[in-house]
Motif scaffolding. Sequence first.
Motif, PDB file in Angstrom:
ATOM      1  N   ALA A   1      23.536 -69.152 -69.632  1.00  0.00           N
ATOM      2  CA  ALA A   1      23.835 -67.765 -69.440  1.00  0.00           C
ATOM      3  C   ALA A   1      23.354 -67.392 -67.611  1.00  0.00           C
ATOM      4  N   ILE A   2      22.529 -68.560 -67.430  1.00  0.00           N
ATOM      5  CA  ILE A   2      22.152 -68.863 -65.924  1.00  0.00           C
ATOM      6  C   ILE A   2      23.533 -70.106 -64.991  1.00  0.00           C
TER       7      ILE A   2
ATOM      8  N   GLN B   1      28.187 -71.658 -62.588  1.00  0.00           N
ATOM      9  CA  GLN B   1      29.555 -71.813 -62.958  1.00  0.00           C
ATOM     10  C   GLN B   1      31.173 -71.560 -62.505  1.00  0.00           C
ATOM     11  N   SER B   2      30.859 -70.333 -62.793  1.00  0.00           N
ATOM     12  CA  SER B   2      32.315 -69.369 -62.423  1.00  0.00           C
ATOM     13  C   SER B   2      31.382 -68.881 -60.871  1.00  0.00           C
ATOM     14  N   PHE B   3      30.763 -68.434 -60.273  1.00  0.00           N
ATOM     15  CA  PHE B   3      30.364 -68.612 -59.068  1.00  0.00           C
ATOM     16  C   PHE B   3      31.423 -69.557 -58.221  1.00  0.00           C
TER      17      PHE B   3
ATOM     18  N   GLN C   1      31.457 -75.242 -53.093  1.00  0.00           N
ATOM     19  CA  GLN C   1      31.267 -76.720 -54.192  1.00  0.00           C
ATOM     20  C   GLN C   1      30.270 -77.963 -53.367  1.00  0.00           C
ATOM     21  N   GLU C   2      31.455 -78.342 -52.268  1.00  0.00           N
ATOM     22  CA  GLU C   2      31.878 -79.432 -51.650  1.00  0.00           C
ATOM     23  C   GLU C   2      30.868 -79.265 -50.251  1.00  0.00           C
ATOM     24  N   GLN C   3      29.924 -77.656 -49.655  1.00  0.00           N
ATOM     25  CA  GLN C   3      29.370 -78.421 -48.846  1.00  0.00           C
ATOM     26  C   GLN C   3      28.281 -78.185 -49.711  1.00  0.00           C
ATOM     27  N   ILE C   4      28.017 -77.793 -51.062  1.00  0.00           N
ATOM     28  CA  ILE C   4      26.397 -77.909 -51.599  1.00  0.00           C
ATOM     29  C   ILE C   4      26.607 -79.304 -51.632  1.00  0.00           C
ATOM     30  N   VAL C   5      27.651 -80.092 -52.405  1.00  0.00           N
ATOM     31  CA  VAL C   5      27.140 -81.720 -52.871  1.00  0.00           C
ATOM     32  C   VAL C   5      26.923 -81.859 -51.378  1.00  0.00           C
TER      33      VAL C   5
ATOM     34  N   PHE D   1      19.659 -75.208 -58.502  1.00  0.00           N
ATOM     35  CA  PHE D   1      19.890 -73.979 -58.544  1.00  0.00           C
ATOM     36  C   PHE D   1      19.117 -73.217 -57.471  1.00  0.00           C
ATOM     37  N   ALA D   2      18.064 -73.208 -57.514  1.00  0.00           N
ATOM     38  CA  ALA D   2      17.063 -72.745 -56.681  1.00  0.00           C
ATOM     39  C   ALA D   2      17.540 -73.029 -54.870  1.00  0.00           C
TER      40      ALA D   2
END
Length: 397
Positions: free
Chosen positions: A293-294, A299-301, A309-313, A332-333
């Motif tokens: 569920a988490i 993924q939805s966010f 997502q590019e910033q996170i990568v 995730f943290a």
Amino acid sequence: RANSPHTAGRDTALTASPSLPSQSCTHIYSRDSSSLASEHYYLLLIVEDAYIARKTMELDHSASSDSKDPKACSCAEDSKKGMVDLEMLTCSLCLGLVTEPITVPCGHTFCRVCLYLAMQRSKKKCPNCRAVCHVDPSTHSVNVMLSNIAQKSFPELYAERLKEMKKETEKFENTLPIFFYNNCLFPGCLLHLHLFEQRYRHMINRCVSSNRKFIYLPSFSDYKANKGDVGLMAHVDECEFLPDGRALLKATIQQRVKVTNSWVEEGTQGLHYCNMERYDEEDKEVDEGEYEAIVKIAQSFLSRIPGLQEQIVHHIGEQPSHADATRWSFWFAAMVTMISRAGDRATALLKTKKTMDRLQRSKRIFLQIVARTAFQNPREQNCDADPPAAESSVNAS
């Protein structure tokens, strides 16, 4: 000789001995009777026995000499005369046999471990003459000739000392410089730094010339390391030195560690060092239903906010496989910490040793972000902004 008791009333025929010259026999017969010849005969027997005994001794000595190399015997005697004294191979710091000898530029020699400990908490100077000495004992080459002499002269003592030293050298890998950072990261994250402070210039120069590792320690107040603090071991992947001495580097966070001891090294303008130990996960069990569920929420966010997502990568790396729950929980943290700017609140996520606990804590922070933003445009929420600027560093965006 005429009055000798050996000559009185004797008439003994003398057979010439093969060892007697013919002239001697003629001379004996011409001078006196057979008693005189008998006396000479006995005398010649004694001389002949002595001659045989002497020759026998010479032959025995020659045989014993042939069984040994004369040159080897001579070298052995010379080595005994010139035997190396233990005092000549004594380290002036530990007063023991020098082991893994390191010779510093001024010419003095010390055990590797002794020099390492002496220079660890003092200025970079020779412990004997105080000459400037910027060598790294943990990676410096051993004086091979002196090491061979010590091993040949005192093999048992050297082997014993080497065992003792190996226990100390194992601590070298657990002693690293500290880089303080005012943000919390996690294993697997990427780290982009711009180093300009003099102490961190020392740090990066030593890192790239040795094991390329340093401790990344989140700190939000005094930039000091305390016993029990949880940090992370970073490995330098790329480093570019600028003409003025600054450095641009890219590193990867490898694992969590716990500080066991720390100090400031003299002569480095405030560079902190620490002894550390591993800080491993204890409970990797997760509730599969809640875990899935988490994952779906995350993924939805990410799919609803373009560019996030590019910033996170770029900042924390690619999303790992869901099969490894522990590794994904760290990712995730890190994502939650980045978009929420949790700061020191994220240290609880770093310190917990339970994967499910980390997932649940991260989920609570994440749901607060979702509720607050209501999926608004990321530019309005500064989701694409850089993470907090670190002391003496810049995270390139």
